[in-house]
Design a protein around this motif. Structure first.
Motif, short mmCIF file in Angstrom:
data_model
loop_
_atom_site.label_atom_id
_atom_site.label_comp_id
_atom_site.label_asym_id
_atom_site.label_seq_id
_atom_site.Cartn_x
_atom_site.Cartn_y
_atom_site.Cartn_z
N THR A 4 -17.09 -42.31 -70.99
CA THR A 4 -18.16 -41.58 -70.30
C THR A 4 -18.37 -42.19 -68.94
N ASP A 5 -19.00 -41.44 -68.04
CA ASP A 5 -19.28 -41.99 -66.72
C ASP A 5 -20.16 -43.22 -66.85
N ALA A 6 -19.82 -44.26 -66.12
CA ALA A 6 -20.52 -45.54 -66.25
C ALA A 6 -21.61 -45.68 -65.20
N ALA A 7 -22.60 -46.53 -65.53
CA ALA A 7 -23.65 -46.84 -64.57
C ALA A 7 -23.16 -47.99 -63.70
N SER A 8 -22.82 -47.70 -62.46
CA SER A 8 -22.29 -48.69 -61.52
C SER A 8 -22.79 -48.31 -60.14
N PHE A 9 -22.65 -49.22 -59.18
CA PHE A 9 -23.01 -48.87 -57.80
C PHE A 9 -22.01 -47.86 -57.23
N LEU A 10 -20.85 -47.70 -57.90
CA LEU A 10 -19.92 -46.64 -57.54
C LEU A 10 -20.26 -45.39 -58.35
N LEU A 25 -6.96 -54.72 -70.03
CA LEU A 25 -8.01 -54.39 -69.07
C LEU A 25 -8.44 -52.93 -69.20
N ASP A 26 -7.52 -52.07 -69.54
CA ASP A 26 -7.83 -50.65 -69.66
C ASP A 26 -8.63 -50.35 -70.92
N VAL A 27 -8.40 -51.12 -71.99
CA VAL A 27 -9.25 -51.01 -73.18
C VAL A 27 -10.67 -51.43 -72.81
N ALA A 28 -10.79 -52.52 -72.06
CA ALA A 28 -12.11 -52.97 -71.60
C ALA A 28 -12.79 -51.88 -70.79
N ALA A 29 -12.03 -51.26 -69.88
CA ALA A 29 -12.59 -50.20 -69.05
C ALA A 29 -13.07 -49.02 -69.90
N LYS A 30 -12.28 -48.64 -70.88
CA LYS A 30 -12.63 -47.49 -71.71
C LYS A 30 -13.89 -47.76 -72.51
N VAL A 31 -14.04 -49.00 -73.01
CA VAL A 31 -15.26 -49.35 -73.75
C VAL A 31 -16.47 -49.32 -72.83
N LEU A 32 -16.27 -49.69 -71.56
CA LEU A 32 -17.36 -49.63 -70.58
C LEU A 32 -17.65 -48.21 -70.11
N GLY A 33 -16.77 -47.26 -70.45
CA GLY A 33 -16.95 -45.90 -69.99
C GLY A 33 -16.38 -45.65 -68.62
N VAL A 34 -15.36 -46.44 -68.24
CA VAL A 34 -14.74 -46.34 -66.92
C VAL A 34 -13.31 -45.84 -67.07
N ARG A 35 -12.91 -44.92 -66.23
CA ARG A 35 -11.56 -44.38 -66.27
C ARG A 35 -10.58 -45.36 -65.63
N ALA A 36 -9.35 -45.44 -66.18
CA ALA A 36 -8.34 -46.35 -65.63
C ALA A 36 -6.96 -45.73 -65.76
N LEU A 372 -18.18 -54.37 -61.12
CA LEU A 372 -18.72 -53.04 -60.88
C LEU A 372 -20.23 -52.99 -60.92
N GLY A 373 -20.87 -54.14 -61.17
CA GLY A 373 -22.33 -54.20 -61.19
C GLY A 373 -22.94 -53.34 -62.26
N MET A 374 -22.41 -53.41 -63.46
CA MET A 374 -22.87 -52.55 -64.54
C MET A 374 -23.14 -53.38 -65.79
N PRO A 375 -23.93 -52.86 -66.72
CA PRO A 375 -24.23 -53.60 -67.94
C PRO A 375 -23.04 -53.66 -68.87
N LEU A 376 -22.99 -54.71 -69.68
CA LEU A 376 -21.95 -54.83 -70.69
C LEU A 376 -22.18 -53.85 -71.83
N SER A 377 -21.09 -53.39 -72.40
CA SER A 377 -21.19 -52.64 -73.64
C SER A 377 -21.26 -53.63 -74.80
N PRO A 378 -21.81 -53.25 -75.93
CA PRO A 378 -21.87 -54.16 -77.08
C PRO A 378 -20.48 -54.61 -77.50
N GLU A 379 -20.35 -55.90 -77.83
CA GLU A 379 -19.06 -56.44 -78.26
C GLU A 379 -18.52 -55.70 -79.49
N ASP A 380 -19.42 -55.22 -80.32
CA ASP A 380 -19.01 -54.56 -81.56
C ASP A 380 -18.13 -53.35 -81.31
#
Length: 439
Positions: A4-10, A25-36, A372-380
Motif C-alpha cells: 500500500t502507499d506508505a506514509a513518507s515525506f515522498l 531489501l525489497d521484502v522490507a519495502a513491501k512490508v513497509l508498503g513501498v514499491r520496489a 524515508l522518514g516513515m514509521p516501522l511496520s510491526p515485526e510480526d
C-alpha cells in the motif's frame, strides 16, 4: 502480502534496488508498503524473486546504466544498493581493499564531471577483480538520472547504500561527493545531505544473528539531513555472552522518558521453533584462522553471520541435552535467521549463497523507514505467510515477462552463463564459484 502507499515525506516512494539479490531489501519495502524494482544479474536469485512476487529486472547493472537507463520507470525516486562485497570483505580476495585509494579518486572524478568512457578506461587500468568497480555503480546511476530524457533531469530523492565495514572509507567519500553535489550538464549541482556513515549491528535491530553492515543514507538537501535508524535491541558481546540477553538483561531506564529501553538481543532458539532445545551451531569457519577451532553458538545466543556457506554449519545437541546426530541448517531456517518469512519461496540453485548474500529484511525495514522518514511496520509482519506464486499464475508470468521478456525462460537481454567472466564490468552480487559458473 500486499503493498500500500506508505506514509513518507515522498508522495509515492518507488525504490530502484541495484544488486537486489533474492529480495531482502525489497521484502522490507513491501512490508513497509513501498514499491520496489530490483535489478539482479543472477538467474537463481531472480527465480526466487519471481516466486516471491517481487518486481525484477534480470540484467547486468552496468549494462542497464549504459544501454537501458531510459527504459526504467521514470517515477523511480529512491536509489538503493549493496554492491558485491567479496573484494572488500576480509573473507574475500582483498582486491578492493588494495584498490581503495584509486577507487576514492574515481569517486571524486565522477563528481567533477568525468565522462563514462573516461571512467571505464580508468577502471580497466585498475585491473584485478572486476567486482571492485561495482561499488561505483550507485553513484553512476545517481549522476545518470540527471541527464536521462524520460526523467526530465529529476534526481533520486533518497539514496540508501549498504556494504561490509571495509567499505566505510568509500561511503565516507560518497558522502562528501553527494554533499558537494552531483554535476548536471549545465554546470549546476544537485546537492544531498547525508547522515553520519556508521557500521551498524543487525542484532541491535532484532535480527537473531550478529552481522555488521555499514550504511549510507542521503536525501536531497531540500528534505534536510536524515538520521540513522535507532537501535531497538542490545548488541551481542561474545566476551560477555549473557550481557544484554534475555536471561541476564539489565536495561538502564530512559532519562526523562524520552526513549524506549532497549530490548534483549534475540537468540536462535526463539525463532527456530521447530528445533528441540537446547542445541548449538558449529561454524564452518575456524576461530582465529585455525580450522580446528571452529566457533560455537548455542540456541540461547544469536546466530553467527549467515553467509553463503551457511548450509555447512553443523547443528548438534547442546552438551546439556540428549545425544543427537549432527545436523545442518535447512534453507528455510537460514532464511529465518535472516528474518525472511518462514515460508519464503527460495527457488533456483545455490540457495545457500542467495540467503547469505541477502540483506536481512528486518534490518532493511529499519534502514528504509529511517531513510524515508516513515514509521516501522510491526515485526510480526515478517513472520506472516508470504506464499509462493505458481508458475502458471498470471502475476508470475507478468513478472517474468517484465524481467526476462519471456513468461517461462530468459530472454535476449538476460545475462548469459558464458558471460560470467572476469573481463566483464559487472557480475552477480553473489560471485559464485568457478564450478557453478561453468554450469
Amino acid at each position: 502480502m500486499t503493498s500500500t502507499d506508505a506514509a513518507s515525506f515522498l508522495d509515492k516512494p518507488y525504490i530502484l534496488d541495484l544488486f537486489a539479490g533474492p529480495g531482502g531489501l525489497d521484502v522490507a519495502a513491501k512490508v513497509l508498503g513501498v514499491r520496489a524494482l530490483g535489478i539482479e544479474w543472477d538467474k537463481d536469485a531472480c527465480d526466487t524473486r519471481y516466486a516471491a512476487g517481487l518486481e525484477t529486472l534480470h540484467a547486468d547493472v552496468s549494462e542497464v546504466r549504459r544501454e537501458r537507463f531510459q527504459k526504467l520507470p521514470a517515477d523511480l525516486n529512491v536509489l538503493a544498493g549493496g554492491p558485491p562485497c567479496q573484494t572488500y570483505s576480509v573473507a574475500g580476495n582483498g582486491a578492493g581493499r588494495r584498490a581503495l585509494e584509486k577507487v576514492k579518486k574515481l569517486i571524486h572524478q565522477l563528481v567533477d564531471g568525468a565522462g563514462e568512457e573516461e571512467i571505464d578506461e580508468r577502471l580497466r587500468e585498475l585491473g584485478g577483480d572486476y567486482r571492485t568497480a561495482l561499488v561505483l555503480e550507485p553513484l553512476r546511476y545517481a549522476i545518470k538520472a540527471l541527464s536521462c530524457p524520460n526523467r526530465n533531469g529529476r534526481p533520486f530523492d533518497v539514496i540508501v547504500l549498504e556494504q561490509v565495514p571495509a567499505v566505510k572509507a568509500l561511503w565516507e567519500v560518497y558522502k562528501q561527493a553527494l554533499e558537494k553535489g552531483l554535476p548536471r550538464e549545465d554546470g549546476t549541482r544537485v546537492r544531498y545531505r547525508a547522515a553520519e556513515v556508521r557500521t551498524l549491528h543487525t542484532e541491535a535491530y532484532g535480527v537473531p544473528q550478529t552481522r555488521r553492515r555499514t550504511i549510507l543514507i542521503a536525501r536531497l538537501a531540500e528534505y534536510g539531513t536524515p538520521s540513522l535508524p535507532t537501535p531497538t535491541h542490545h548488541v551481542f558481546n561474545l566476551l560477555k555472552p549473557t550481557q544484554g540477553g534475555p536471561e541476564r538483561i539489565r536495561i538502564a531506564q530512559p532519562a526523562h522518558g524520552t526513549f524506549a529501553p532497549l530490548r534483549p538481543w534475540v537468540p536462535m532458539g526463539d525463532v527456530l521453533t521447530d528445533r528441540e532445545l537446547p542445541f548449538e551451531v558449529v561454524s564452518n569457519y575456524g576461530s582465529g584462522g585455525d580450522p580446528k577451532k571452529r566457533g560455537i553458538r548455542t540456541s540461547k545466543q544469536p546466530s553467527f553471520t549467515v553467509t553463503g556457506k551457511v548450509s555447512r554449519n553443523a547443528i548438534r545437541r547442546h552438551p546439556d541435552g540428549p545425544a543427537l546426530t549432527p545436523d545442518r541448517l535447512t534453507i528455510a531456517e537460514a532464511g529465518i535467521l535472516q528474518t525472511f518469512p518462514p515460508d519464503y519461496p527460495w527457488d533456483g540453485n545455490d540457495q545457500s549463497q542467495q540467503v547469505g548474500n541477502a540483506v536481512p529484511p528486518l534490518f532493511g525495514m529499519h534502514v528504509l523507514a529511517a531513510a524515508l522518514g516513515m514509521p516501522l511496520s510491526p515485526e510480526d509482519k515478517l513472520r506472516e505467510n508470504w506464499g509462493r506464486l505458481d508458475r502458471s499464475d498470471g502475476t508470475y508470468r507478468k513478472l517474468r515477462i517484465d524481467g526476462c521478456e519471456s513468461p517461462i525462460s530468459c530472454g535476449h537481454d538476460c545475462p548469459k552463463p558464458e558471460e560470467r567472466s572476469s573481463s566483464r564490468p559487472s557480475h552477480p552480487r553473489t560471485g559464485g564459484s568457478p564450478k557453478r559458473q561453468a554450469r
